[in-house]
Write an enzyme that holds these catalytic residues in place. Structure first.
Site, PDB file in Angstrom:
ATOM      1  N   LYS A  47      40.123  32.452  93.201  1.00 27.98           N
ATOM      2  CA  LYS A  47      40.304  33.155  92.188  1.00 27.98           C
ATOM      3  C   LYS A  47      39.241  33.016  90.764  1.00 27.98           C
ATOM      4  CE  LYS A  47      42.002  36.813  89.479  1.00 27.98           C
ATOM      5  NZ  LYS A  47      43.156  37.222  89.371  1.00 27.98           N
ATOM      6  N   LYS A  60      40.322  33.626  79.351  1.00 28.10           N
ATOM      7  CA  LYS A  60      41.414  32.512  79.754  1.00 28.10           C
ATOM      8  C   LYS A  60      40.888  32.277  81.111  1.00 28.10           C
ATOM      9  CE  LYS A  60      44.998  33.464  82.317  1.00 28.10           C
ATOM     10  NZ  LYS A  60      44.856  33.603  83.763  1.00 28.10           N
TER      11      LYS A  60
END
Length: 292
Positions: A171, A239
């Site tokens: 990811k 983030k």
């Protein structure tokens, strides 16, 4: 029918939970936002008053939360998964968090007899709504096979990519590629417009050649129109870029372009665009060029 405890019913989690209900599963969900619980009830799911209530009788628990502190609180807290889920429960964390957090959760859960997969997703709000997510799964192969009927309800590409935390690493790689692509599409738009070329026409041509990408397919028109309603917010991509940089440090590799993209995303956030879609990197490029 499987009983699924679903924690985190936000932009992504809400449609995902609804898909599971429609597939015939019993979904007991919890979220701190009351409106999210109402949506779940309207979709045919059962709202819970706490994490403990949502997971107590579940065969599978899915967490879909913003960041690692939220996941760790839900998993490790007194009201959380490890204290209240039955032995043998399969915990699937579909949040995007640090690889080291996924490893810590898997290790702690093993001592409780709870199986764990890290299964972050790509595809944004549209992918969640259309059950077309790409799901990258880390953990034991047998647990992946057990989870696959659930994951197949939520995504079109469901792949076991390796052991615990491997899903989070994949990811991170996804997010650095997505961020880099948005940054380059933004630069292409600024160049085309500053040169007196119609940006829509130019991007239409690019989308039919070697420069083609999912981002050009899905976002070129909205970027040219400066429509930045969030499918995936700058705040969350900020983030994720931090996770990518930390993973690079952990792996002892140099990712210089990733560092630059992370700074552009940070600039977008500093400019007050954190609540906008990550395609709003265009606003940063325009500002740098004096065209904002």
């Amino acid at each position: 029918m499987t009983t699924v405890g679903f924690i985190g019913l936000g932009i992504m989690g809400s449609p995902m939970a609804a898909h599971l209900v429609n597939a015939g599963h019993e979904v007991v969900g919890f979220d701190v936002v009351p409106e999210s619980l109402t949506k779940l009830a309207e979709a045919g799911g059962k709202p819970a008053a706490s994490v403990a209530e949502a997971v107590a009788g579940a065969d599978v628990v899915i967490t879909m939360l913003p960041n690692h502190p939220h996941v760790e609180s839900v998993v490790f807290g007194d009201d959380g998964v490890l204290q209240n889920a039955k032995e043998g429960t399969l915990l699937i964390d579909m949040s995007t968090i640090r690889p080291e957090s996924s490893l810590a959760i898997a290790e702690a859960a093993k001592a409780k007899g709870i199986r764990v997969l890290d299964a972050p997703v790509s595809g944004g709000e549209a992918g969640a709504k259309n059950a077309a997510l790409s799901i990258m799964v880390g953990g034991d192969a047998a647990d992946f096979e057990a989870a696959k009927p659930i994951l197949d309800v939520l995504g079109k590409t469901v792949v076991h990519v390796g052991p615990h935390s491997a899903g989070q690493v994949v990811k991170a790689a996804n997010q650095l590629v997505v961020g880099g692509t948005y940054a380059l599409v933004a630069e292409a738009i600024v160049l085309l417009e500053a040169s007196g070329v119609d940006a829509k026409t130019g991007l239409d041509v690019l989308a039919g050649g070697l420069a083609a990408s999912r981002i050009l397919d899905l976002k070129r028109d909205s970027m040219v129109a400066r429509q930045f309603q969030p499918g995936f917010r700058i705040d969350l991509h900020h983030k994720d870029m931090g996770i990518a940089l930390a993973a690079a440090r952990q792996a002892d590799v140099s990712l210089p372009v990733t560092g630059l993209i992370a700074q552009l995303v940070a600039a977008a956030r500093a400019m007050g665009h954190g609540s906008l879609d990550h395609s709003a990197l265009l606003k940063v490029t325009e500002q740098l060029s004096g065209r904002g």
